[in-house]
Design a protein around this motif. Structure first.
Motif, PDB file in Angstrom:
ATOM      1  N   ALA B 172       0.829  -1.210   0.000  1.00  0.00           N
ATOM      2  CA  ALA B 172       0.000   0.000   0.000  1.00  0.00           C
ATOM      3  C   ALA B 172       0.863   1.259   0.000  1.00  0.00           C
ATOM      4  O   ALA B 172       0.490   2.284  -0.596  1.00  0.00           O
ATOM      5  N   ALA B 173       2.007   1.181   0.667  1.00  0.00           N
ATOM      6  CA  ALA B 173       2.857   2.356   0.802  1.00  0.00           C
ATOM      7  C   ALA B 173       3.802   2.543  -0.382  1.00  0.00           C
ATOM      8  O   ALA B 173       4.469   3.578  -0.489  1.00  0.00           O
ATOM      9  N   GLN B 177       3.333   0.726  -8.115  1.00  0.00           N
ATOM     10  CA  GLN B 177       2.651  -0.547  -7.847  1.00  0.00           C
ATOM     11  C   GLN B 177       2.206  -1.215  -9.139  1.00  0.00           C
ATOM     12  O   GLN B 177       1.896  -0.552 -10.125  1.00  0.00           O
ATOM     13  N   LEU B 178       2.141  -2.530  -9.058  1.00  0.00           N
ATOM     14  CA  LEU B 178       1.496  -3.329 -10.115  1.00  0.00           C
ATOM     15  C   LEU B 178       0.573  -4.319  -9.423  1.00  0.00           C
ATOM     16  O   LEU B 178       0.970  -4.960  -8.437  1.00  0.00           O
ATOM     17  N   ASP B 179      -0.636  -4.450  -9.922  1.00  0.00           N
ATOM     18  CA  ASP B 179      -1.576  -5.449  -9.408  1.00  0.00           C
ATOM     19  C   ASP B 179      -2.283  -6.024 -10.633  1.00  0.00           C
ATOM     20  O   ASP B 179      -3.117  -5.356 -11.236  1.00  0.00           O
ATOM     21  N   ILE B 291      -0.584 -11.203  -9.289  1.00  0.00           N
ATOM     22  CA  ILE B 291       0.749 -10.774  -8.859  1.00  0.00           C
ATOM     23  C   ILE B 291       0.689  -9.295  -8.492  1.00  0.00           C
ATOM     24  O   ILE B 291       0.134  -8.479  -9.241  1.00  0.00           O
ATOM     25  N   ARG B 292       1.234  -9.010  -7.315  1.00  0.00           N
ATOM     26  CA  ARG B 292       1.338  -7.610  -6.883  1.00  0.00           C
ATOM     27  C   ARG B 292       2.809  -7.311  -6.579  1.00  0.00           C
ATOM     28  O   ARG B 292       3.461  -8.087  -5.866  1.00  0.00           O
ATOM     29  N   GLY B 299      13.563   1.492  -8.072  1.00  0.00           N
ATOM     30  CA  GLY B 299      13.393   0.153  -8.630  1.00  0.00           C
ATOM     31  C   GLY B 299      13.521  -0.963  -7.617  1.00  0.00           C
ATOM     32  O   GLY B 299      13.256  -2.122  -7.941  1.00  0.00           O
ATOM     33  N   LYS B 300      13.892  -0.631  -6.370  1.00  0.00           N
ATOM     34  CA  LYS B 300      14.020  -1.682  -5.354  1.00  0.00           C
ATOM     35  C   LYS B 300      12.627  -2.167  -4.942  1.00  0.00           C
ATOM     36  O   LYS B 300      11.778  -1.372  -4.520  1.00  0.00           O
ATOM     37  N   ILE B 301      12.413  -3.486  -5.044  1.00  0.00           N
ATOM     38  CA  ILE B 301      11.124  -4.051  -4.663  1.00  0.00           C
ATOM     39  C   ILE B 301      10.979  -4.028  -3.142  1.00  0.00           C
ATOM     40  O   ILE B 301      11.863  -4.501  -2.414  1.00  0.00           O
TER      41      ILE B 301
END
Lengths: 216, 734
Positions: B172-173, B177-179, B291-292, B299-301
């Motif tokens: 959320a933060a 994001q990708l969902d 996938i989220r 770029g750090k996940i």
């Protein structure tokens, strides 16, 4: 054990009709139930046919249930099991043999339709000790993995080179007036009736190209 | 031999034979049609009868009645086997549905009878005369419809769900994001040789010539199903016409051949007709995946989540598509979830890289999408999130992990710098051209494996193990291993495989066969070397085996002489401690694909392919390369054409033959390139090798999908990517 049922009688009539239509090119003979004891495999069939084939240069006489495909005649009756049954429906090419110089799917034709014809199977191209150049090229280029489609691929490949030499065009031939060349698209198009699920296509293309004397 | 600590220097490291691109030793047999497959063992079988299988015409319900009167009086018919007259049958632990159904029906084309006749033609004709009445009951056939009632289910010994940190808050933060949801369809192995068996009884002993990847499993399953001792079952499977997981388990051909042979007192041959294979046997189950990914702008996940829904028959397993997401990319906050629903379709089970193949199809599109949102190069995005430790258990390092090097090497070789990051901008005549990349990832599995070796007075080394060669090259790499260990040329090695009278091996599956089976041969050879040294009075630690001799100090004795007239033999196997618990063992790679998409028709053509793999020591670069390019080919199929179409009303796969279930053909596959990074992994075994055959398929389909996106700007998340899914959104050109 059996007495001919109505079904059997009608089937025999049907077969007689088929024989008439084939008689234009060949003359298969219908032999009724009395068959030698050695033919135990078909002893109960009420109609069996005799057929003579020349397989890999040798004359072979067979007495067959007329429903026997050329593929099953080779595999089950002559024990030439190099020709493979992958689908039995003309969809995979594993059963490819060369009949009268042309490749065919041997699952899609009955043995009795080939009276007197010359059939070349994978066993007729070469042996482990004395391989055909195409067989040797498949080994060198690892043009196979499980090996089950391989005899069909090799028979097809040998015939494809002859088709090119004979000037027979394909779906991807761009100039129908010029002699076709064994380009990579031509090769891949012409080989596409032979499925290799292991996915050796890239290596098969290299093997065929080497035998044809061309870069893949 | 116990393998508990990392391998040190051993005779394999000489690499005089191992590591060389030797031609297959079984090549001359395969190319001349003299290799014998299951249905072709006429040598030990006289006067066989032929069995033809009848399958259920309904998906769920029961048989109300069967009328065999016409079939029984048909010419040549010797027996008709059904669940009614077969005697009490058990069910193998590895089968989900019964191999012989009735009266209850579990799936469409479940075998319900075998007609045995003197000839194949008679058996087939008589089978047509059998009349069956069914009582049909409702079943569930649509995965999307049962998704919400799916239950958590563990898979492959791992948990159903995993969670690290606080995924929900971190996602959320996250500033980027990708969902997204992805679907993969049911897929078929479609190996070229259909399942086939010949069964022959001698008293109470059964011999089965069958096409099976796992001989010892097969013996146990046949014995359990027939309720006979294992000692009374022999399986022989020297050549297997492709498996890809479909022949891990005993199937109806083997059981019904055995029952037919018992009923007739004759050997019985049974091959499954091709149109029967697709619904009677197993398939790779369809998945729905969510996938989220959340990341910082650099770029750090920070958050990565992967959820999977699949369906199977009661008692079946899930596909396992989230497995790689637990290990592939870094990120402090993580979750995965595996949900399984009951579907009354045919049995879902392992197909080449079960879990990861499907999971990577989705994950590696998601990573491409995320890179685009971050306006980052997709290779750089992957490299930034690379990790040298298990992201769920950071105390566990990877034994070897060279994903970054695979990506960089491939980028340079493929010409990645020519890629236009703006999709739909590169044209070539009537084609739009795009290139795509995906990571490849598949775990390396350790499992025990045994062999016996014998040295004779001609200096010939014979290896026997129940290992199988399903096209993988087992014969050849086992010969290379024995040749290296005993110091003889490959021509002096005879390899005999696929017979249950031989020591139990790893078998072929899960890309575990190459490393484990050769390690078992290594162990047996170590023992044989000791036996040779002992017989000659040499110190076995100092004895050198080379050029057909054994040497110690200034003594040298030809191996043939050392063996003597009685020969020398040894049997041993490899067994593993907990080294794979301390270190995560996986294989890595990068796939690069260039496609052209027709501007008018949206036809997709693959133009170039490259794979770079890091998978431990490559025992034979020629056969290993073939496995990888073959897997790339199957990956193209998964991307562009393969889909078992479900009839959601009647509950079966509609396109159940090789015309309807399309797989790649010659015309679909261009020249393929592949590179192995030079690597050894001392954690894997004394061979320092790992698997490659399944690594090769993992990620390919996503690389194709990403290339199609790069070419067109149309993002398809629903495999296969067929032109109808592109047409509406294709860019206007010209």
């Amino acid at each position: 054990m059996k007495s001919p049922s109505d079904f059997e009688l009608s089937r025999r009539k049907l077969l007689a009709g088929s024989a008439a239509s084939i008689a234009l090119t060949a003359a298969p003979s219908i032999v009724n139930a009395q068959v030698p004891a050695v033919e135990a495999a078909v002893a109960d069939v009420s109609a069996v046919w005799k057929v003579s084939l020349t397989v890999n240069g040798a004359a072979r006489g067979l007495t067959l249930d007329p429903r026997t495909t050329l593929l099953d005649a080779l595999r089950e009756h002559l024990h030439l099991t190099g020709t493979k049954k992958g689908c039995d429906h003309g969809q995979c090419g594993a059963c490819t043999v060369i009949v009268g110089g042309r490749r065919i799917n041997s699952c899609m034709t009955l043995a009795v339709m080939h009276e007197g014809e010359r059939i070349t199977t994978i066993e007729g191209l070469g042996t482990p000790e004395n391989m055909h150049p195409m067989q040797a090229a498949f080994v060198k280029h690892d043009g196979y993995q499980c090996g089950y489609c391989t005899p069909g691929q090799i028979c097809s490949a040998v015939a494809v080179l002859d088709e090119i030499k004979a000037g027979i065009p394909s779906h991807v031939t761009t100039d129908l007036k010029a002699p076709p060349q064994l380009s990579n698209p031509e090769l891949r198009e012409r080989m596409s009736g032979n499925i290799c699920r292991c996915g050796a296509y890239s290596n098969i293309a290299e093997a065929i190209s080497e035998v044809a004397g061309r870069p893949a | 031999m116990r393998f508990e600590t990392p391998a040190t220097i051993n005779p394999i490291d000489q690499l005089k034979v191992v590591g060389k691109p030797a031609d297959r030793i079984d090549g001359p047999l395969k190319t001349t049609g003299t290799a014998r497959y299951a249905y072709e063992h006429h040598e030990g079988v006289s006067n066989p009868a032929y069995g033809y299988v009848i399958g259920s015409a309904i998906a769920k319900g029961r048989i109300a009645g069967m009328d065999f009167s016409a079939a029984k009086s048909a010419p040549g018919v010797r027996a008709i086997v059904t669940a009614d007259n077969a005697g009490k049958l058990g069910k193998g632990d590895r089968n989900t549905a019964k191999l012989l159904g009735g009266p209850d029906i579990e799936h469409y084309h479940q075998a319900i009878a075998l007609v045995v006749a003197d000839t194949f033609e008679q058996a087939r004709a008589a089978a047509e005369l059998v009349r069956v009445d069914y009582v049909r009951t409702d079943g569930a056939f649509d995965l999307a419809a049962v998704k919400d009632i799916a239950k958590p289910r563990p898979v492959f010994g791992g948990p159903a769900d995993t969670a690290v940190g606080d995924f929900a808050d971190a996602f959320a933060a996250a500033p980027v994001q990708l969902d997204a949801n992805y679907t993969t369809p049911d897929q078929a192995h479609a190996m070229m040789e259909p399942h086939a068996s010949i069964a022959a009884w001698n008293g109470d002993k059964l011999t089965l010539w069958t096409s099976n990847q796992m001989i010892a499993w097969g013996v146990g399953e046949v014995a359990k199903t027939l309720d006979i001792p294992k000692e009374n079952v022999r399986l022989i499977s020297p050549f297997i016409g492709g498996g890809f997981g479909s022949k891990l388990f005993v199937r109806s051909d083997a059981l019904l051949a055995a029952l037919g042979a018992r009923a007739t007192g004759r050997p019985v041959k049974v091959a499954l007709p091709r149109p029967f294979v697709f619904n009677n046997t197993t398939h790779r189950p369809a998945t729905i995946q969510r996938i989220r990914i959340g990341a910082a702008r650099d770029g750090k996940i920070s958050a990565i989540g992967h959820e999977e829904w699949s369906g199977n028959l009661p008692g079946g397993r899930p596909e396992g598509a989230v497995a790689q997401t637990r290990l592939l990319y870094a990120g402090a906050n993580r979750m995965t979830a595996t949900r399984l629903a009951v579907l009354n379709l045919p049995e879902g089970n392992a197909m080449r890289a079960p879990g990861e193949a499907s999971g990577m199809m989705a994950l590696e599109i998601a990573v491409d999408e995320m890179a685009e949102r971050l306006a980052m190069d997709p290779i750089e995005f992957r490299i930034i999130n690379d990790t040298q430790v298990d992201p769920e258990k950071p105390e566990r390092p990877f034994s070897q992990r060279r994903l970054t090097e695979c990506l960089r090497t491939g980028a340079e070789r493929f010409g990645w710098n020519k890629r236009n990051p703006q999709p739909g901008r590169v044209g070539d005549g009537r084609w739009l051209v795009g290139i795509g990349v995906a990571a490849a990832f598949r775990n390396n599995l350790l499992t025990k494996s045994a062999a016996r070796v014998r040295l004779d007075n001609n200096g010939v080394v014979t290896v026997e193990t129940d290992m199988t060669d399903i096209g993988t090259g087992s014969y050849t790499i086992i010969a290379q291993t024995a040749a290296e260990m005993m110091g003889v040329p490959m021509e002096k090695v005879v390899v005999r495989l696929g017979d249950s009278t031989f020591p139990v091996s790893s078998g072929s599956g899960g890309q575990w066969g190459g490393n484990n089976s050769t390690a078992g041969v290594y162990a047996a050879c170590v023992k044989l070397r000791e036996a040779v040294a002992q017989k000659l009075g040499f110190n076995s630690a100092e004895a050198e085996f080379a050029d057909g001799e054994v040497r110690s100090g200034n003594r040298r004795v030809p191996l043939a002489q050392a063996a003597g007239d009685s020969g020398l033999g040894a049997e041993d196997g490899i067994e593993y401690g907990d080294i794979d618990k301390k270190y995560q063992q996986s294989t890595f790679g990068a796939h690069f694909v260039e496609v052209g998409v027709d501007t008018a028709t949206a036809e997709i053509r693959v133009r170039r392919m490259l794979a770079v793999c890091a998978a431990g020591r490559i025992l034979n670069p020629k056969t290993a390369r073939s496995q990888v390019i073959g897997a790339m080919t199957m990956g193209v199929g998964a991307a562009l054409m393969e889909e078992l179409v479900v009839d959601e009303r009647a509950g079966f796969f509609v396109n159940h033959d090789l015309a309807g279930y399309e797989v790649p053909v010659h015309a679909d596959i261009p020249h393929q390139d592949m590179i192995f990074l030079d690597e050894t992994d001392p954690m894997s075994s004394p061979m320092k090798a790992k698997g490659v055959a399944e690594l090769g398929i993992c990620g390919v389909a996503a690389a194709v999908a990403n290339a199609v996106y790069n070419a067109t700007g149309v993002r398809v998340r629903d495999y296969p990517i067929t032109l109808d899914k592109l047409l509406e959104e294709m860019p206007d050109v010209g």
